[in-house]
Design a protein around this motif. Sequence first.
Motif, PDB file in Angstrom:
ATOM      1  N   ARG A 114     -13.805 -16.037  28.089  1.00 37.94           N
ATOM      2  CA  ARG A 114     -14.709 -17.180  27.854  1.00 37.94           C
ATOM      3  C   ARG A 114     -16.148 -16.719  27.712  1.00 37.94           C
ATOM      4  N   ARG A 115     -16.573 -15.843  28.615  1.00 41.92           N
ATOM      5  CA  ARG A 115     -17.950 -15.342  28.558  1.00 41.92           C
ATOM      6  C   ARG A 115     -18.191 -14.587  27.255  1.00 41.92           C
ATOM      7  N   PHE A 116     -17.227 -13.762  26.860  1.00 38.22           N
ATOM      8  CA  PHE A 116     -17.333 -13.009  25.613  1.00 38.22           C
ATOM      9  C   PHE A 116     -17.526 -13.959  24.431  1.00 38.22           C
ATOM     10  N   CYS A 118     -18.615 -17.067  24.466  1.00 37.17           N
ATOM     11  CA  CYS A 118     -19.894 -17.769  24.563  1.00 37.17           C
ATOM     12  C   CYS A 118     -21.053 -16.897  24.103  1.00 37.17           C
ATOM     13  N   GLU A 119     -20.980 -15.614  24.431  1.00 36.11           N
ATOM     14  CA  GLU A 119     -22.051 -14.685  24.074  1.00 36.11           C
ATOM     15  C   GLU A 119     -21.985 -14.239  22.616  1.00 36.11           C
ATOM     16  N   ARG A 120     -20.843 -14.443  21.978  1.00 31.62           N
ATOM     17  CA  ARG A 120     -20.661 -13.988  20.599  1.00 31.62           C
ATOM     18  C   ARG A 120     -20.057 -15.097  19.742  1.00 31.62           C
ATOM     19  N   PRO A 121     -20.807 -16.182  19.535  1.00 28.11           N
ATOM     20  CA  PRO A 121     -20.248 -17.267  18.725  1.00 28.11           C
ATOM     21  C   PRO A 121     -19.955 -16.771  17.303  1.00 28.11           C
ATOM     22  N   HIS A 123     -17.511 -14.855  16.509  1.00 23.58           N
ATOM     23  CA  HIS A 123     -16.782 -13.590  16.529  1.00 23.58           C
ATOM     24  C   HIS A 123     -15.351 -13.834  16.058  1.00 23.58           C
ATOM     25  N   ASP A 126     -12.990 -15.646  18.186  1.00 15.62           N
ATOM     26  CA  ASP A 126     -13.258 -17.063  18.377  1.00 15.62           C
ATOM     27  C   ASP A 126     -12.210 -17.922  17.694  1.00 15.62           C
TER      28      ASP A 126
END
Length: 134
Positions: A114-116, A118-121, A123, A126
Amino acid sequence: MRRPCETAGLGLVRPTSSAIAATSGAEAIGDRSAAAGVSSTHPAQRFKGLIGVTPKRLARTYRFTATVFAINPAGPVDWGDLAGGAGYFDHAHVGHGFRASTGLTPPRYVEVRRRFLCERPGHALDGWPQLTTR
């Protein structure tokens, strides 16, 4: 064309690996060995020699992959449904599979994913397909 047919053990490895793939790793390896009339070590040796891993390792890999693809990181995860749908015996086996494959517990894996995202929209991860499990 003759070479694959002449490869020793391919007649055992091919249907077992196909069954493992078709069931996303939920295939009972011991049942396969018994049906083929061989000991459990025979298929393991053939698999290891021909494809590099044992049938149990191949099944674990398929089962873990199906589980990861079934997780929707945007919503809550019902670990019981996920475990049963992926062919795990119980929640503890899911945890063992995650720790063996990622070094993380299942909830920690979801948190990191989830954090990944959020930090990389935008991607590529996703848009991972959300596959349903059996």
